[in-house]
Design a protein around this motif. Structure first.
Motif, PDB file in Angstrom:
ATOM      1  N   GLY A 197      -2.546  20.296   6.946  1.00 25.64           N
ATOM      2  CA  GLY A 197      -3.566  20.762   6.019  1.00 25.64           C
ATOM      3  C   GLY A 197      -4.378  19.623   5.427  1.00 25.64           C
ATOM      4  N   LYS A 198      -5.439  19.967   4.708  1.00 21.82           N
ATOM      5  CA  LYS A 198      -6.358  18.947   4.183  1.00 21.82           C
ATOM      6  C   LYS A 198      -5.690  18.049   3.142  1.00 21.82           C
ATOM      7  CE  LYS A 198      -8.326  21.847   0.641  1.00 21.82           C
ATOM      8  NZ  LYS A 198      -9.447  22.497   0.073  1.00 21.82           N
ATOM      9  N   ASP A 199      -4.764  18.595   2.339  1.00 21.55           N
ATOM     10  CA  ASP A 199      -4.090  17.771   1.337  1.00 21.55           C
ATOM     11  C   ASP A 199      -3.170  16.740   1.992  1.00 21.55           C
ATOM     12  OD1 ASP A 199      -5.352  19.213  -0.639  1.00 21.55           O
ATOM     13  OD2 ASP A 199      -3.679  20.614  -0.889  1.00 21.55           O
ATOM     14  N   MET A 200      -2.440  17.139   3.016  1.00 23.25           N
ATOM     15  CA  MET A 200      -1.562  16.208   3.718  1.00 23.25           C
ATOM     16  C   MET A 200      -2.387  15.175   4.483  1.00 23.25           C
ATOM     17  SD  MET A 200       1.471  15.177   4.410  1.00 23.25           S
ATOM     18  CE  MET A 200       2.722  16.395   4.213  1.00 23.25           C
ATOM     19  N   ARG A 201      -3.518  15.600   5.048  1.00 25.27           N
ATOM     20  CA  ARG A 201      -4.395  14.672   5.761  1.00 25.27           C
ATOM     21  C   ARG A 201      -4.936  13.606   4.804  1.00 25.27           C
ATOM     22  NH1 ARG A 201      -8.391  17.828   7.329  1.00 25.27           N
ATOM     23  NH2 ARG A 201      -6.951  19.139   8.467  1.00 25.27           N
ATOM     24  N   ALA A 202      -5.290  14.016   3.567  1.00 22.89           N
ATOM     25  CA  ALA A 202      -5.773  13.062   2.566  1.00 22.89           C
ATOM     26  C   ALA A 202      -4.675  12.077   2.191  1.00 22.89           C
ATOM     27  CB  ALA A 202      -6.272  13.801   1.333  1.00 22.89           C
ATOM     28  N   LEU A 203      -3.448  12.543   2.104  1.00 23.96           N
ATOM     29  CA  LEU A 203      -2.319  11.670   1.795  1.00 23.96           C
ATOM     30  C   LEU A 203      -2.095  10.663   2.919  1.00 23.96           C
ATOM     31  CD1 LEU A 203       0.165  11.023  -0.045  1.00 23.96           C
ATOM     32  CD2 LEU A 203       1.434  12.595   1.405  1.00 23.96           C
ATOM     33  N   LEU A 204      -2.158  11.128   4.158  1.00 27.73           N
ATOM     34  CA  LEU A 204      -1.936  10.241   5.303  1.00 27.73           C
ATOM     35  C   LEU A 204      -3.039   9.204   5.451  1.00 27.73           C
ATOM     36  CD1 LEU A 204      -0.641  12.829   7.922  1.00 27.73           C
ATOM     37  CD2 LEU A 204       0.694  11.159   6.649  1.00 27.73           C
ATOM     38  N   LYS A 205      -4.285   9.579   5.107  1.00 29.09           N
ATOM     39  CA  LYS A 205      -5.408   8.641   5.173  1.00 29.09           C
ATOM     40  C   LYS A 205      -5.359   7.608   4.049  1.00 29.09           C
ATOM     41  CE  LYS A 205      -9.143  11.450   7.043  1.00 29.09           C
ATOM     42  NZ  LYS A 205     -10.445  11.992   6.664  1.00 29.09           N
ATOM     43  N   ASP A 258      -6.357   8.557   0.911  1.00 32.68           N
ATOM     44  CA  ASP A 258      -7.344   9.012  -0.056  1.00 32.68           C
ATOM     45  C   ASP A 258      -6.701   9.638  -1.286  1.00 32.68           C
ATOM     46  OD1 ASP A 258      -9.248   8.202   1.737  1.00 32.68           O
ATOM     47  OD2 ASP A 258      -9.648  10.213   2.524  1.00 32.68           O
ATOM     48  N   SER A 259      -5.426  10.007  -1.190  1.00 34.94           N
ATOM     49  CA  SER A 259      -4.739  10.654  -2.287  1.00 34.94           C
ATOM     50  C   SER A 259      -3.316  10.128  -2.376  1.00 34.94           C
ATOM     51  CB  SER A 259      -4.713  12.175  -2.058  1.00 34.94           C
ATOM     52  OG  SER A 259      -3.937  12.807  -3.035  1.00 34.94           O
ATOM     53  N   THR A 260      -2.740  10.214  -3.559  1.00 31.05           N
ATOM     54  CA  THR A 260      -1.348   9.809  -3.728  1.00 31.05           C
ATOM     55  C   THR A 260      -0.452  11.008  -4.022  1.00 31.05           C
ATOM     56  OG1 THR A 260      -1.713   9.415  -6.078  1.00 31.05           O
ATOM     57  CG2 THR A 260      -1.956   7.531  -4.584  1.00 31.05           C
ATOM     58  N   GLN A 261      -1.049  12.194  -4.073  1.00 31.28           N
ATOM     59  CA  GLN A 261      -0.276  13.395  -4.381  1.00 31.28           C
ATOM     60  C   GLN A 261       0.313  13.982  -3.108  1.00 31.28           C
ATOM     61  OE1 GLN A 261      -2.575  16.132  -6.631  1.00 31.28           O
ATOM     62  NE2 GLN A 261      -2.878  14.714  -8.326  1.00 31.28           N
ATOM     63  N   VAL A 262       1.604  14.243  -3.160  1.00 28.49           N
ATOM     64  CA  VAL A 262       2.292  14.838  -2.020  1.00 28.49           C
ATOM     65  C   VAL A 262       2.191  16.359  -2.156  1.00 28.49           C
ATOM     66  CG1 VAL A 262       4.500  15.071  -0.833  1.00 28.49           C
ATOM     67  CG2 VAL A 262       3.881  12.899  -1.903  1.00 28.49           C
ATOM     68  N   PRO A 263       1.652  17.032  -1.134  1.00 30.62           N
ATOM     69  CA  PRO A 263       1.535  18.489  -1.242  1.00 30.62           C
ATOM     70  C   PRO A 263       2.904  19.159  -1.225  1.00 30.62           C
ATOM     71  CG  PRO A 263       0.805  17.734   0.914  1.00 30.62           C
ATOM     72  CD  PRO A 263       1.098  16.517   0.099  1.00 30.62           C
ATOM     73  N   MET A 264       3.070  20.154  -2.081  1.00 31.65           N
ATOM     74  CA  MET A 264       4.346  20.855  -2.188  1.00 31.65           C
ATOM     75  C   MET A 264       4.453  22.009  -1.199  1.00 31.65           C
ATOM     76  SD  MET A 264       6.070  19.208  -4.324  1.00 31.65           S
ATOM     77  CE  MET A 264       7.434  20.304  -4.496  1.00 31.65           C
ATOM     78  N   LEU A 265       3.326  22.587  -0.832  1.00 36.65           N
ATOM     79  CA  LEU A 265       3.337  23.742   0.056  1.00 36.65           C
ATOM     80  C   LEU A 265       3.177  23.308   1.514  1.00 36.65           C
ATOM     81  CD1 LEU A 265       1.045  26.158  -1.965  1.00 36.65           C
ATOM     82  CD2 LEU A 265       3.524  26.186  -1.812  1.00 36.65           C
ATOM     83  N   PRO A 266       3.892  23.950   2.435  1.00 34.67           N
ATOM     84  CA  PRO A 266       3.719  23.636   3.856  1.00 34.67           C
ATOM     85  C   PRO A 266       2.470  24.325   4.400  1.00 34.67           C
ATOM     86  CG  PRO A 266       5.439  25.271   3.575  1.00 34.67           C
ATOM     87  CD  PRO A 266       4.987  24.870   2.205  1.00 34.67           C
TER      88      PRO A 266
END
Length: 136
Positions: free
Chosen positions: A93-101, A103-111
């Motif tokens: 998902g977009k949140d996990m992609r942002a974490l991997l790039k 761009d974000s430090t928040q780990v998404p809680m939902l799969p």
């Protein structure tokens, strides 16, 4: 010499396979539909497989804490592999992609899995956690 049962052949296939996710159709070469269903249900009851959804299963191992069967992979990785087996191009998902790039430090809680423009109505869940589909 005794012939291997359907259960023995499916267990050997599970042991030799590098895949974590299996569809019921993956075992169709070992017997007819009813035999496969019965053996897969037995393996689920024994804790060697966990049912994810309709005709979708994942390899399991006993938990070191509770002894109950748990999968080796996270639900996102299981979902990505299941989508690949079902013929759907999927990505995180977009949140996990942002974490991997980075761009974000928040780990998404939902799969969350991005399925692009595909229509997916199959529910994939482990216990009370269900995979969430995201479209482009």
């Amino acid at each position: 010499m005794t012939q291997a049962t359907t259960k023995d052949r499916i267990l050997a296939s599970l042991r030799n396979s590098k895949a974590k996710v299996f569809l019921r159709d993956d075992f169709s070469r070992f017997g007819n539909y009813r035999q496969i269903c019965r053996v897969v249900k037995e393996l689920s009851d024994e804790g060697k497989l966990i049912r994810l959804g309709y005709g979708t299963y994942v390899k399991a191992r006993p938990s070191s804490i509770s002894g109950k069967p748990v999968p080796d992979e996270s639900l996102i990785n299981i979902g990505l592999e299941a989508m690949k087996k079902l013929g759907v191009k999927a990505d995180v998902g977009k949140d996990m992609r942002a974490l991997l790039k980075g761009d974000s430090t928040q780990v998404p809680m939902l799969p969350v899995v991005n399925v692009g423009k595909a229509r997916v109505s199959r529910k994939i869940s482990l216990g009370n956690r269900a995979l969430i589909y995201e479209k482009n």
